[in-house]
Structure formats: C-alpha cells, structure tokens
Design an enzyme around this catalytic site. Sequence first.
Site, short mmCIF file in Angstrom:
data_model
loop_
_atom_site.label_atom_id
_atom_site.label_comp_id
_atom_site.label_asym_id
_atom_site.label_seq_id
_atom_site.Cartn_x
_atom_site.Cartn_y
_atom_site.Cartn_z
N HIS A 47 -3.16 7.17 1.17
CA HIS A 47 -3.64 5.82 0.89
C HIS A 47 -5.01 5.64 1.52
O HIS A 47 -5.28 6.16 2.62
CB HIS A 47 -2.63 4.82 1.47
CG HIS A 47 -3.12 3.42 1.42
ND1 HIS A 47 -3.62 2.85 0.27
CD2 HIS A 47 -3.20 2.46 2.39
CE1 HIS A 47 -3.97 1.61 0.53
NE2 HIS A 47 -3.74 1.34 1.80
N CYS B 45 0.81 -1.22 0.00
CA CYS B 45 0.00 0.00 0.00
C CYS B 45 0.84 1.27 0.00
O CYS B 45 0.33 2.36 -0.24
CB CYS B 45 -0.96 -0.02 1.18
SG CYS B 45 -2.05 -1.44 1.09
N ASN C 64 -10.25 -0.35 -0.24
CA ASN C 64 -8.79 -0.24 -0.25
C ASN C 64 -8.25 -1.03 -1.44
O ASN C 64 -8.22 -2.25 -1.42
CB ASN C 64 -8.25 -0.79 1.08
CG ASN C 64 -6.74 -0.81 1.15
OD1 ASN C 64 -6.05 -0.51 0.17
ND2 ASN C 64 -6.20 -1.18 2.30
N1 COA Z 1 -18.25 -7.05 10.41
C1 COA Z 1 -18.80 -7.07 11.63
N2 COA Z 1 -18.07 -7.16 12.77
C2 COA Z 1 -16.75 -7.22 12.63
C3 COA Z 1 -16.11 -7.21 11.39
C4 COA Z 1 -16.92 -7.12 10.24
N3 COA Z 1 -16.41 -7.08 9.00
N4 COA Z 1 -14.78 -7.27 11.58
C5 COA Z 1 -14.56 -7.34 12.90
N5 COA Z 1 -15.76 -7.31 13.54
C6 COA Z 1 -16.00 -7.35 14.99
C7 COA Z 1 -14.89 -8.08 15.72
O1 COA Z 1 -15.14 -9.47 15.71
C8 COA Z 1 -14.99 -7.46 17.08
O2 COA Z 1 -16.05 -8.07 17.77
P1 COA Z 1 -15.94 -8.33 19.36
O3 COA Z 1 -15.76 -6.96 19.98
O4 COA Z 1 -17.25 -8.98 19.66
O5 COA Z 1 -14.75 -9.21 19.52
C9 COA Z 1 -15.38 -6.03 16.81
O6 COA Z 1 -15.97 -6.04 15.50
C10 COA Z 1 -14.22 -5.08 16.82
O7 COA Z 1 -13.16 -5.64 16.07
P2 COA Z 1 -11.82 -4.87 15.79
O8 COA Z 1 -10.93 -5.74 14.96
O9 COA Z 1 -11.29 -4.30 17.06
O10 COA Z 1 -12.39 -3.65 14.92
P3 COA Z 1 -11.68 -2.32 14.51
O11 COA Z 1 -12.49 -1.16 14.95
O12 COA Z 1 -10.22 -2.35 14.83
O13 COA Z 1 -11.84 -2.37 12.93
C11 COA Z 1 -10.49 -2.78 11.03
C12 COA Z 1 -11.23 -3.39 12.19
C13 COA Z 1 -9.80 -3.91 10.26
C14 COA Z 1 -11.49 -2.10 10.13
C15 COA Z 1 -9.45 -1.75 11.57
O14 COA Z 1 -8.71 -2.31 12.61
C16 COA Z 1 -8.50 -1.27 10.51
O15 COA Z 1 -8.89 -0.67 9.52
N6 COA Z 1 -7.19 -1.49 10.71
C17 COA Z 1 -6.20 -1.04 9.78
C18 COA Z 1 -6.13 -2.00 8.67
C19 COA Z 1 -5.39 -1.47 7.51
O16 COA Z 1 -5.16 -0.31 7.39
N7 COA Z 1 -5.04 -2.40 6.63
C20 COA Z 1 -4.48 -2.10 5.38
C21 COA Z 1 -3.16 -1.46 5.52
S1 COA Z 1 -2.61 -1.18 3.92
#
Ligand code: COA
Length: 351
Positions: A278, A113, A308
């Site tokens: 990004h 990315c 993304n």
């Molecule tokens: N739909 C519904 N629920 C979801 C889910 C989805 N797609 N993905 C995760 N959850 C749930 C989890 O299971 C968790 O449930 P719990 O609290 O009962 O355990 C809850 O939502 C929170 O999960 P978490 O992983 O902490 O969510 P988050 O707010 O961190 O969001 C991302 C997840 C992946 C969207 C976020 O962490 C993110 O964008 N990270 C950066 C990733 C990134 O930039 N990647 C590319 C880099 S190039």
Amino acid sequence: MSGLRIIGSGHHVPGRPYSNDDLARVMDTNDAWIRQRTGIRQRHFAPAGQGPADLALPAAQRALEAAGLGPSDIDYVLFSTMTPDHIFPGSAPLLASRLGMRTVPALDLRTQCAAMLYAFQVADSLLTAGAARRILIVGAEAHAGVMPWRDWDILEGTSDRRPSQEDWDRATRHRGWAIIFGDGAGALVVERSQQPGPGVLGVDIQADGRYAPLLCIPGGFREHPYVSESALASDAALIHMDGREVFKHAVTKLPKSIDALCQRTGTRADDIDWFIAHQANQRINEAVCHRLGVSIERMPSNIDRFGNTSGATIPILMDEMLRDGRLKSGQLVCLVALGAGFHWGSLLLRT
Ligand code: COA
C-alpha cells in the site's frame, strides 16, 4: 493446485495532477516538507460530481479489454472504497450496472487501505467454492469531497484570491492527512486457473477495532441526525488521523505479518520477487523493507505521482507493473497493507 490468476488489469486517475505547490496555496505547507516526509510530489482529485464508481468505470473497462473479455463474462464484482458514491447503496452495483451487467452479484468491501488483502481472499474463496468463475476486483476512491478546503479555484490557480484566514487555519489544522490522499481507481479481472501454478498461497490478515479512533471519519449514524450543523462545525465529517501513531503501527505490524506469512508458507523473504505494498507513505515502506532486510527495489512505488489512493493503491500499482512487464506470470508476490480499522496484513500470491 490451480488457483486464482490475474488475467487483466486497468487503472484510471481523474483530471490533471495537483502539485504540492498547488496545495500550498490553500494551507500552510510546502513541497520540501511533503516530499521529505511522504515521498509524494503530486496527486489527482476527482471533480465534483464524480464518485468512485465513475472513476472505476474506465479502469474496469481497461481491465476487461486487457483480459479480452466483455462485461457478460464476469459473474461477481468486488468493490473496495472508503469514499463511496452514496452512504447507501454501495458502489459495486453502480459500477456493475454502468458496465451493463444487469444482475451480477456486486459486493462492497469496507477495509479501507487494506482493501486488496480482503478482496483477494474473498475472490479466492468465491472461486474455490465455485460461486464465481471470473471476478472483477476494484479499488476506487474519491477523497476530494473530504478535503479540508473550500477554495478549489485558488487551488486550481484560476483565482488570485487568498483563502480567508478561517479557511486557511482550518485546512492547516488538517494538513497532516490532507497532503497524503489522492483519487483514482484500479481494477483486476481474476479467474480460477485451469493450469497448476498460480494462486493465493497464504494470507495473514488481522483487524483490531480498538485502533479505529487513530484513523477515521467520526461522523455517522450514532448521531441524530447523522448530518448536523454542529457535526460539520466540529469537522466530524473530515478525516481524523494520528499520523505518528499510525506510522508506528504500520512499521511494526507489517514486518511481523510478513514474517508470520513466510513461516506459515515455508517461504523465505528472499524468494519473493515483489512486495507490492500500500502506498501510504514512502518512509513507511522503506522502514518495512529495512526491518525485513529486503532491498527497496523489490518494493515498487508510485506514491510520488498518485499519493495515497487508499483502496486503489495496490491495483493501480499492479496494473502499471503488469503493463510495463515488471510483473510476470510465475512470480512470487507479497501484498502488504495497513489501513483504518485497523485492518492489516499480507498475502502471498503466485502470479
Ligand atoms: N506541511 C508542513 N508541516 C507539517 C505538515 C504539512 N503538511 N503536516 C504536519 N506538519 C508539521 C507538524 O505541525 C509538526 O510541526 P511541529 O514539530 O512544529 O509541531 C511537524 O510537521 C511534524 O509533524 P508530525 O505529524 O510528527 O510529522 P510526521 O513526520 O509524523 O509526518 C505524516 C506526518 C502524516 C506524513 C506521517 O505521520 C504519516 O505518514 N503517518 C502515517 C499515516 C498513514 O499511513 N495514513 C494512512 C494509512 S492508510
């Protein structure tokens, strides 16, 4: 000082958009969660049989047309992708030959990315060294092949079946990353300007492989054989992402990088017209703006429509901004990105 100048751009996304509700047919997720946590409403997926070189072809053709050039006017191709057409060779020579460029040097870059930071730095160096006069820079991704579901017909809505419990559970285990990625390609034609003004004013790029396990596809040539039933069964061919950790690194490393770049180049964040970031998660970009004390209006977004697209996000966004007139010559632009590796940083460009 004369430097790198963008003279044409194009982008392409395949097929129709897939909504968050479409994804909710193959795993336990929902539109409200995806929109609130990421800002994404829809994304596109490459159909089977189409790889990044296929997606890049129309994007590159549009960029050449916008520049008023033909393939024979290009003397270098830089292709960034983390979802290559083949394990080898790279996608750059495939694209070059499809464009009808027979023997032009064609280089694949693997910085995920953070693709455009590296591509601009390499392009700038090639132009400055006199190794190329005009360069085609491409970012293109086909993530569809790594998606954790098999039931494309259910996702498409062409079948009333429900996924098997096993398939549903597997896709749900990977929902954190599966809802983020989408497919597409962006292309830019750059040349060495004859006039003073445009150019790369500064670069702050870093990499740290200690963070590789936080975001990777673990499969590869350490395994014998590199593809095996057990690797597939353990999902080693899928993306592994610790979303919370990646998020934390992005919102701390990116503002630091921009601060360092501003200091080094004697620029104030207020002087920068656009922060072209990004598109990984809208919340990441909001947090970066907040830490910099910059209004979110200066960090444009299209993540709601494309998700993304990894190495393609920045050139797709730049193409949209060039075509709708937001991005004009003479502006000060800061490219910002963090991706798997980790690779991250920022780059200051006078357009
Ligand atoms: N739909 C519904 N629920 C979801 C889910 C989805 N797609 N993905 C995760 N959850 C749930 C989890 O299971 C968790 O449930 P719990 O609290 O009962 O355990 C809850 O939502 C929170 O999960 P978490 O992983 O902490 O969510 P988050 O707010 O961190 O969001 C991302 C997840 C992946 C969207 C976020 O962490 C993110 O964008 N990270 C950066 C990733 C990134 O930039 N990647 C590319 C880099 S190039």
